[in-house]
Design a protein around this motif. Structure first.
Motif, mmCIF file in Angstrom:
data_model
loop_
_atom_site.group_PDB
_atom_site.id
_atom_site.type_symbol
_atom_site.label_atom_id
_atom_site.label_comp_id
_atom_site.label_asym_id
_atom_site.label_seq_id
_atom_site.Cartn_x
_atom_site.Cartn_y
_atom_site.Cartn_z
ATOM 1 N N ASN A 173 0.840 -1.212 0.000
ATOM 2 C CA ASN A 173 0.000 0.000 0.000
ATOM 3 C C ASN A 173 0.873 1.260 0.000
ATOM 4 N N SER A 174 2.158 1.093 0.257
ATOM 5 C CA SER A 174 3.079 2.221 0.197
ATOM 6 C C SER A 174 3.946 2.097 -1.054
ATOM 7 N N PHE A 222 -5.156 12.645 2.554
ATOM 8 C CA PHE A 222 -3.704 12.586 2.454
ATOM 9 C C PHE A 222 -3.195 14.024 2.263
ATOM 10 N N PHE A 232 -6.278 6.352 2.879
ATOM 11 C CA PHE A 232 -4.929 5.792 3.100
ATOM 12 C C PHE A 232 -4.706 5.312 4.527
ATOM 13 N N HIS A 244 -4.863 4.375 -3.473
ATOM 14 C CA HIS A 244 -4.917 3.123 -2.710
ATOM 15 C C HIS A 244 -5.962 2.146 -3.244
ATOM 16 N N TYR A 250 2.675 3.227 -8.207
ATOM 17 C CA TYR A 250 3.768 2.614 -7.430
ATOM 18 C C TYR A 250 3.311 1.828 -6.205
ATOM 19 N N LYS A 251 2.015 1.806 -5.930
ATOM 20 C CA LYS A 251 1.564 1.025 -4.766
ATOM 21 C C LYS A 251 1.161 -0.374 -5.252
ATOM 22 N N ASP A 278 3.772 -0.759 7.657
ATOM 23 C CA ASP A 278 3.893 0.684 7.634
ATOM 24 C C ASP A 278 3.333 1.228 8.947
ATOM 25 N N ARG A 333 1.896 4.472 11.228
ATOM 26 C CA ARG A 333 1.381 5.832 11.239
ATOM 27 C C ARG A 333 1.308 6.248 12.699
ATOM 28 N N ARG A 348 -0.261 -0.220 9.478
ATOM 29 C CA ARG A 348 -1.091 -0.585 8.322
ATOM 30 C C ARG A 348 -0.508 -1.860 7.718
HETATM 31 N N1 LIG Z 1 5.547 8.041 -2.132
HETATM 32 C C1 LIG Z 1 6.125 7.768 -0.932
HETATM 33 C C2 LIG Z 1 7.490 8.017 -0.719
HETATM 34 C C3 LIG Z 1 8.067 7.721 0.504
HETATM 35 C C4 LIG Z 1 7.310 7.160 1.505
HETATM 36 C C5 LIG Z 1 5.968 6.905 1.321
HETATM 37 C C6 LIG Z 1 5.383 7.229 0.107
HETATM 38 C C7 LIG Z 1 3.967 6.984 -0.111
HETATM 39 O O1 LIG Z 1 3.539 6.836 -1.209
HETATM 40 C C8 LIG Z 1 3.096 6.935 1.042
HETATM 41 C C9 LIG Z 1 1.731 6.509 0.642
HETATM 42 N N2 LIG Z 1 0.975 7.523 -0.011
HETATM 43 C C10 LIG Z 1 1.013 5.978 1.820
HETATM 44 O O2 LIG Z 1 -0.190 6.128 1.974
HETATM 45 O O3 LIG Z 1 1.680 5.325 2.572
#
Ligand SMILES: Nc1ccccc1C(=O)C[C@H](N)C(=O)O
Ligand SMILES: Cc1ncc(COP(=O)(O)O)c(C=O)c1O
Length: 497
Positions: free
Chosen positions: A77-78, A172, A232, A260, A282-283, A446, A448, A454
């Motif tokens: 998810n990340s 976000f 997210f 997501h 990228y996720k 991950d 938070r 998560r």
């Molecule tokens: N692009 C990144 C670069 C570095 C660390 C995290 C991200 C993420 O994408 C976080 C993602 N949006 C999230 O919800 O975890």
């Protein structure tokens, strides 16, 4: 009878908690073979003293066998893991660049890959399948926040009566900043940013009724609603179809951030009449860190242009087309005239007309590799597997050796209201201890701050075995954290799930 029965609830402890059970679930799912399409980092890779992210561990702290075991990567998810074919495709791209130079733009490449100039078209069909769109409605371009801005530049057209933007309170940050700065860009006070906050401070859950009621409350003054498909932090999957319909019934435009959701849950952007959407690749899409993203514009918004073109084909001044106004660049203009240098913008019909720059062929190649993995199955089949994987994770988490557990799941219990991810709220004071322990044991999830982990089993490459290993290590981490902090409150505060 629980409201949302879990298919694993009936399995007794002796079976459910065993590794053999996880292995047999993997064995009977044909999609388990897709894991072999990915490079799974080993625990040793992550512990590498010099470069490993978990490199603070004492030398020799783990056996060689353990170092060679695949890590428990539940962080798609990340950042999604690397498909094996990405290296092959990227190497081919490098070879072409090295041996053909500029001709790589125009000549078909080895391995059947299209010339770089046509890569954008080549990615449309597969992308469209994943988001439930027509190929003309999607394009792979730019990155998520940039695309949100580009789309808002077309779809957020404030008037003295309608000027508000509605987002969710825990959006976000990038989405929040994007909406906020759109207001500022139009000289509209920041009070016009309406945030939907949960009715209860104890839970991030937003009921659909609540979302609809906030939109209704501001309906006469709202120009745009911008929401995430999946939130997210909480992992909540919103009712995109119903919320879109509600907005339209009030004359409000609605856009969706699918960061997501894409590659995670099936969506039907065309059938649901979504105005626009944007996402990153990228996720769950596994295109690589910061890789080029994607966007959707409903073909309804291109109809005006078609009518004009058909109506008086001979006398079209393309600059005058009543087409969604947009910030333009040469890559969005008619391909056949692109290199004529005529300074006449002729938008490619549909989403492709929103392109600005020559996209990175390296990025497109990487996304092509990931789409080719998705094409080995369907998003519906992946969803069916994902529902089982996440249900198994949920049921395993609910079975902790003392009651109540020192954590609770804050993602909705209703499978229709979540994707792969479960967000786990730990009792206060436990997170750092638990995280240290599980990372040491090769688990990647991950955090938070202050208290949430998560956990996202991605259906393309995660296995029931991964989930089994995660829960065993995580629950041991919880027990040790409680023993270390000695905190009574840590055992009870959040346990009421
Ligand atoms: N692009 C990144 C670069 C570095 C660390 C995290 C991200 C993420 O994408 C976080 C993602 N949006 C999230 O919800 O975890
Ligand atoms: C919901 C959401 N919106 C926006 C972003 C930012 O995306 P980007 O940095 O690709 O613009 C992310 C992830 O980083 C996200 O999860």
């Amino acid at each position: 009878m629980p409201k949302y029965p879990n298919p694993y609830a009936a399995v007794n402890d002796a079976d459910l908690l065993s590794e053999a059970f996880a292995r047999s679930e993997d064995g009977r799912d044909p999609l388990s073979s897709l894991r072999a399409e990915f490079v799974i980092p080993t625990k040793g890779d992550l512990r590498n003293k010099q470069y490993g992210p978990l490199g603070n561990q004492a030398a020799g702290a783990h056996s060689e066998d353990d170092d060679h075991e695949e890590s428990v990567y539940l962080c798609g998810n990340s950042l999604g893991l690397q498909p094996r074919r990405t290296r092959e495709y990227v190497n081919r791209y490098l070879d072409t660049w090295a041996s053909k130079g500029v001709f790589g733009h125009f000549k078909p490449l080895e391995g059947g890959h299209p010339p770089w100039l046509d890569l954008d078209d080549a990615l449309k069909e597969q992308t469209a399948r994943i988001v439930g769109a027509l190929p003309s409605e999607v394009v792979v371009m730019e990155t998520l926040t940039a695309n949100l801005h580009l789309l808002m530049s077309s779809f957020y057209k404030p008037t003295p009566d309608r000027y508000k933007i509605i987002i969710e309170g825990k959006a976000f940050p990038s989405d929040h900043y994007a909406a906020q700065s759109q207001l500022a860009h139009h000289n509209i006070p920041s009070s016009a940013l309406i945030t939907i906050t949960p009715p209860s401070a104890d839970s991030p859950y937003l009921t659909t009724e609540h979302i609809l009621s906030v939109i209704s409350q501001h309906n006469a003054s709202t120009a745009l609603v911008l929401l995430p498909g999946i939130q997210f932090y909480s992992g909540q999957f919103f009712d995109i179809e119903l919320i879109t319909r509600h907005c339209h019934s009030l004359g409000i435009t609605v856009g969706w951030d699918l960061a997501h959701a894409v590659g995670n849950v099936p969506v039907k952007l065309h059938d649901w009449n979504v105005d626009f959407a944007a996402w990153c690749n990228y996720k769950y899409m596994n295109g690589g860190p910061g890789v080029i993203g994607g966007l959707f514009v409903h073909d309804n918004h291109a109809k005006v242009e078609q009518t004009q073109v058909d109506g008086d084909a001979k006398h079209i001044n393309h600059n005058q087309l009543v087409y969604k106004p947009r910030l333009s660049g040469w890559w969005g203009s008619d391909k056949s005239r692109r290199f004529r240098m005529e300074n006449e913008f002729v938008p490619i019909p549909g989403a492709s007309g929103f392109q600005l720059s020559n996209p990175s062929a390296l990025d497109m190649t990487s996304v092509l590799a990931s789409l080719d993995v998705f094409s080995l199955t369907s998003i519906e089949a992946l969803r069916a597997r994902s529902l089982r994987l996440t249900a198994y994770l949920e049921e395993r988490l609910l079975r902790y050796d003392s009651k109540p557990p020192p954590y609770k799941i804050i993602t909705p219990a209703n499978p229709a209201e979540r994707g792969a991810q479960l967000s786990v709220l730990l009792n206060p004071g436990l997170l750092d201890h638990v995280l240290n322990y599980i990372e040491e044991h090769g688990v990647v999830v991950d955090e938070r701050k202050p208290d949430v982990l998560r956990v996202a089993p991605a259906p393309l490459y995660n296995s029931f075995w991964d989930v089994h290993r995660f829960v065993v290590i995580f629950q041991e981490g919880c027990r040790r954290a409680i023993a270390r902090t000695g905190s009574k409150s840590a055992e009870t505060t959040n346990g009421a799930s």
